[in-house]
Design a protein around this motif. Structure first.
Motif, PDB file in Angstrom:
ATOM      1  N   THR A  63      -4.735  13.700  -0.347  1.00  0.00           N
ATOM      2  CA  THR A  63      -3.420  14.328  -0.534  1.00  0.00           C
ATOM      3  C   THR A  63      -2.503  13.500  -1.441  1.00  0.00           C
ATOM      4  OG1 THR A  63      -2.599  13.297   1.491  1.00  0.00           O
ATOM      5  CG2 THR A  63      -3.529  15.515   1.683  1.00  0.00           C
ATOM      6  N   GLU A  64      -3.050  12.390  -1.963  1.00  0.00           N
ATOM      7  CA  GLU A  64      -2.292  11.487  -2.847  1.00  0.00           C
ATOM      8  C   GLU A  64      -0.949  11.088  -2.223  1.00  0.00           C
ATOM      9  OE1 GLU A  64      -2.339  12.417  -7.011  1.00  0.00           O
ATOM     10  OE2 GLU A  64      -4.312  13.361  -6.845  1.00  0.00           O
ATOM     11  N   LEU A  65      -1.030  10.593  -1.023  1.00  0.00           N
ATOM     12  CA  LEU A  65       0.142  10.216  -0.231  1.00  0.00           C
ATOM     13  C   LEU A  65       0.621   8.817  -0.654  1.00  0.00           C
ATOM     14  CD1 LEU A  65       1.972  11.204   2.052  1.00  0.00           C
ATOM     15  CD2 LEU A  65       0.351  10.192   3.654  1.00  0.00           C
ATOM     16  N   VAL A  66       1.388   8.767  -1.708  1.00  0.00           N
ATOM     17  CA  VAL A  66       1.797   7.507  -2.327  1.00  0.00           C
ATOM     18  C   VAL A  66       2.564   6.586  -1.379  1.00  0.00           C
ATOM     19  CG1 VAL A  66       3.151   6.491  -4.225  1.00  0.00           C
ATOM     20  CG2 VAL A  66       1.667   8.467  -4.655  1.00  0.00           C
ATOM     21  N   PRO A  67       3.464   7.067  -0.533  1.00  0.00           N
ATOM     22  CA  PRO A  67       4.114   6.131   0.404  1.00  0.00           C
ATOM     23  C   PRO A  67       3.102   5.407   1.302  1.00  0.00           C
ATOM     24  CG  PRO A  67       5.355   8.169   0.304  1.00  0.00           C
ATOM     25  CD  PRO A  67       4.061   8.414  -0.453  1.00  0.00           C
ATOM     26  N   PHE A  68       2.054   6.115   1.709  1.00  0.00           N
ATOM     27  CA  PHE A  68       0.993   5.469   2.486  1.00  0.00           C
ATOM     28  C   PHE A  68       0.304   4.394   1.649  1.00  0.00           C
ATOM     29  CE2 PHE A  68      -3.441   5.106   3.777  1.00  0.00           C
ATOM     30  CZ  PHE A  68      -3.328   4.868   5.137  1.00  0.00           C
ATOM     31  N   PHE A  69       0.020   4.695   0.390  1.00  0.00           N
ATOM     32  CA  PHE A  69      -0.626   3.720  -0.501  1.00  0.00           C
ATOM     33  C   PHE A  69       0.208   2.444  -0.581  1.00  0.00           C
ATOM     34  CE2 PHE A  69      -2.402   7.411  -3.302  1.00  0.00           C
ATOM     35  CZ  PHE A  69      -3.180   7.851  -2.255  1.00  0.00           C
ATOM     36  N   ARG A  70       1.517   2.620  -0.751  1.00  0.00           N
ATOM     37  CA  ARG A  70       2.410   1.450  -0.833  1.00  0.00           C
ATOM     38  C   ARG A  70       2.384   0.637   0.461  1.00  0.00           C
ATOM     39  NH1 ARG A  70       6.270   5.250  -3.381  1.00  0.00           N
ATOM     40  NH2 ARG A  70       6.075   4.894  -5.623  1.00  0.00           N
ATOM     41  N   ALA A  71       2.416   1.324   1.585  1.00  0.00           N
ATOM     42  CA  ALA A  71       2.392   0.635   2.883  1.00  0.00           C
ATOM     43  C   ALA A  71       1.096  -0.145   3.060  1.00  0.00           C
ATOM     44  CB  ALA A  71       2.577   1.639   4.017  1.00  0.00           C
ATOM     45  N   THR A  72      -0.023   0.403   2.581  1.00  0.00           N
ATOM     46  CA  THR A  72      -1.289  -0.309   2.744  1.00  0.00           C
ATOM     47  C   THR A  72      -1.332  -1.577   1.917  1.00  0.00           C
ATOM     48  OG1 THR A  72      -2.585   0.766   0.966  1.00  0.00           O
ATOM     49  CG2 THR A  72      -2.506   1.869   3.136  1.00  0.00           C
ATOM     50  N   VAL A  73      -0.678  -1.572   0.779  1.00  0.00           N
ATOM     51  CA  VAL A  73      -0.655  -2.795  -0.038  1.00  0.00           C
ATOM     52  C   VAL A  73      -0.003  -3.911   0.767  1.00  0.00           C
ATOM     53  CG1 VAL A  73       0.323  -3.887  -2.092  1.00  0.00           C
ATOM     54  CG2 VAL A  73      -0.724  -1.620  -2.272  1.00  0.00           C
ATOM     55  N   LEU A  74       1.130  -3.629   1.347  1.00  0.00           N
ATOM     56  CA  LEU A  74       1.846  -4.642   2.118  1.00  0.00           C
ATOM     57  C   LEU A  74       1.040  -5.111   3.324  1.00  0.00           C
ATOM     58  CD1 LEU A  74       5.418  -3.067   2.044  1.00  0.00           C
ATOM     59  CD2 LEU A  74       4.577  -5.007   0.706  1.00  0.00           C
ATOM     60  N   THR A  75       0.482  -4.180   4.068  1.00  0.00           N
ATOM     61  CA  THR A  75      -0.228  -4.575   5.285  1.00  0.00           C
ATOM     62  C   THR A  75      -1.547  -5.272   4.977  1.00  0.00           C
ATOM     63  OG1 THR A  75      -1.193  -2.354   5.498  1.00  0.00           O
ATOM     64  CG2 THR A  75       0.844  -2.812   6.721  1.00  0.00           C
ATOM     65  N   ARG A  76      -2.292  -4.772   3.992  1.00  0.00           N
ATOM     66  CA  ARG A  76      -3.577  -5.404   3.686  1.00  0.00           C
ATOM     67  C   ARG A  76      -3.401  -6.799   3.107  1.00  0.00           C
ATOM     68  NH1 ARG A  76      -6.938  -1.318   0.258  1.00  0.00           N
ATOM     69  NH2 ARG A  76      -4.893  -0.610  -0.397  1.00  0.00           N
ATOM     70  N   LEU A  77      -2.290  -7.047   2.435  1.00  0.00           N
ATOM     71  CA  LEU A  77      -2.052  -8.396   1.905  1.00  0.00           C
ATOM     72  C   LEU A  77      -1.737  -9.406   3.008  1.00  0.00           C
ATOM     73  CD1 LEU A  77      -0.092  -7.753  -1.409  1.00  0.00           C
ATOM     74  CD2 LEU A  77      -2.422  -8.656  -1.159  1.00  0.00           C
ATOM     75  N   THR A  78      -1.341  -8.931   4.176  1.00  0.00           N
ATOM     76  CA  THR A  78      -1.065  -9.856   5.281  1.00  0.00           C
ATOM     77  C   THR A  78      -2.325 -10.261   6.043  1.00  0.00           C
ATOM     78  OG1 THR A  78      -0.648  -8.140   6.938  1.00  0.00           O
ATOM     79  CG2 THR A  78       1.254  -8.895   5.619  1.00  0.00           C
ATOM     80  N   VAL A  79      -3.405  -9.525   5.882  1.00  0.00           N
ATOM     81  CA  VAL A  79      -4.632  -9.821   6.632  1.00  0.00           C
ATOM     82  C   VAL A  79      -5.124 -11.249   6.389  1.00  0.00           C
ATOM     83  CG1 VAL A  79      -7.061  -9.169   6.946  1.00  0.00           C
ATOM     84  CG2 VAL A  79      -5.284  -7.397   6.851  1.00  0.00           C
ATOM     85  N   PRO A  80      -5.220 -11.714   5.131  1.00  0.00           N
ATOM     86  CA  PRO A  80      -5.666 -13.100   4.937  1.00  0.00           C
ATOM     87  C   PRO A  80      -4.749 -14.118   5.614  1.00  0.00           C
ATOM     88  CG  PRO A  80      -5.732 -11.916   2.856  1.00  0.00           C
ATOM     89  CD  PRO A  80      -5.040 -11.025   3.850  1.00  0.00           C
ATOM     90  N   ALA A  81      -3.456 -13.859   5.624  1.00  0.00           N
ATOM     91  CA  ALA A  81      -2.518 -14.784   6.270  1.00  0.00           C
ATOM     92  C   ALA A  81      -2.785 -14.856   7.776  1.00  0.00           C
ATOM     93  CB  ALA A  81      -1.077 -14.354   6.001  1.00  0.00           C
TER      94      ALA A  81
END
Length: 124
Positions: A63-81
């Motif tokens: 559905t090309e849900l861009v707000p979800f895409f943006r949220a995943t960038v933030l959350t996935r970048l915290t995984v290594p931390a």
């Protein structure tokens, strides 16, 4: 399919494969990452949750849900931390950081796709 959507779909497939492993045969994966084998249900509950996340990623991509895409960038970048904290606390061995690298790489790919899509829209 845009690079942005592809990044989310690829991550959805990765999550689905991980979910199947966690549901069907979790112990080899656990041991490969320095975690003790288990016969408890918790690892399969995690597998179920990862499968649900895979569905969310797939639907968001469709559905090309861009707000979800943006949220995943933030959350996935915290995984290594988080994984660094877990290793530092002695809760897990360092190989778990490899999962964090997968999350970070996927997040960077999605971030790049968002930037590229933004440039395309500003030209239109």
């Amino acid at each position: 399919m845009t690079a942005l959507v592809r990044s989310i779909r690829v991550f959805a497939v990765y999550l689905l494969v991980l979910a199947v492993v966690l549901l069907v045969a979790p112990n080899p994966l656990l041991q490969a990452f320095g975690l003790p084998p288990t016969s408890e249900v918790w690892i399969r509950v995690v597998g179920m949750l990862v499968a649900y996340l895979a569905v969310y990623y797939w639907v968001a991509a469709a559905t090309e849900l861009v707000p979800f895409f943006r949220a995943t960038v933030l959350t996935r970048l915290t995984v290594p931390a988080f994984f660094l904290i877990f290793v530092g606390a002695g809760w897990v061995r360092w190989p778990i950081l490899l999962f964090g690298l997968v999350d970070a790489a996927g997040a960077v790919w999605t971030w790049w796709g968002l930037q590229h899509a933004g440039r395309q829209q500003s030209r239109a």
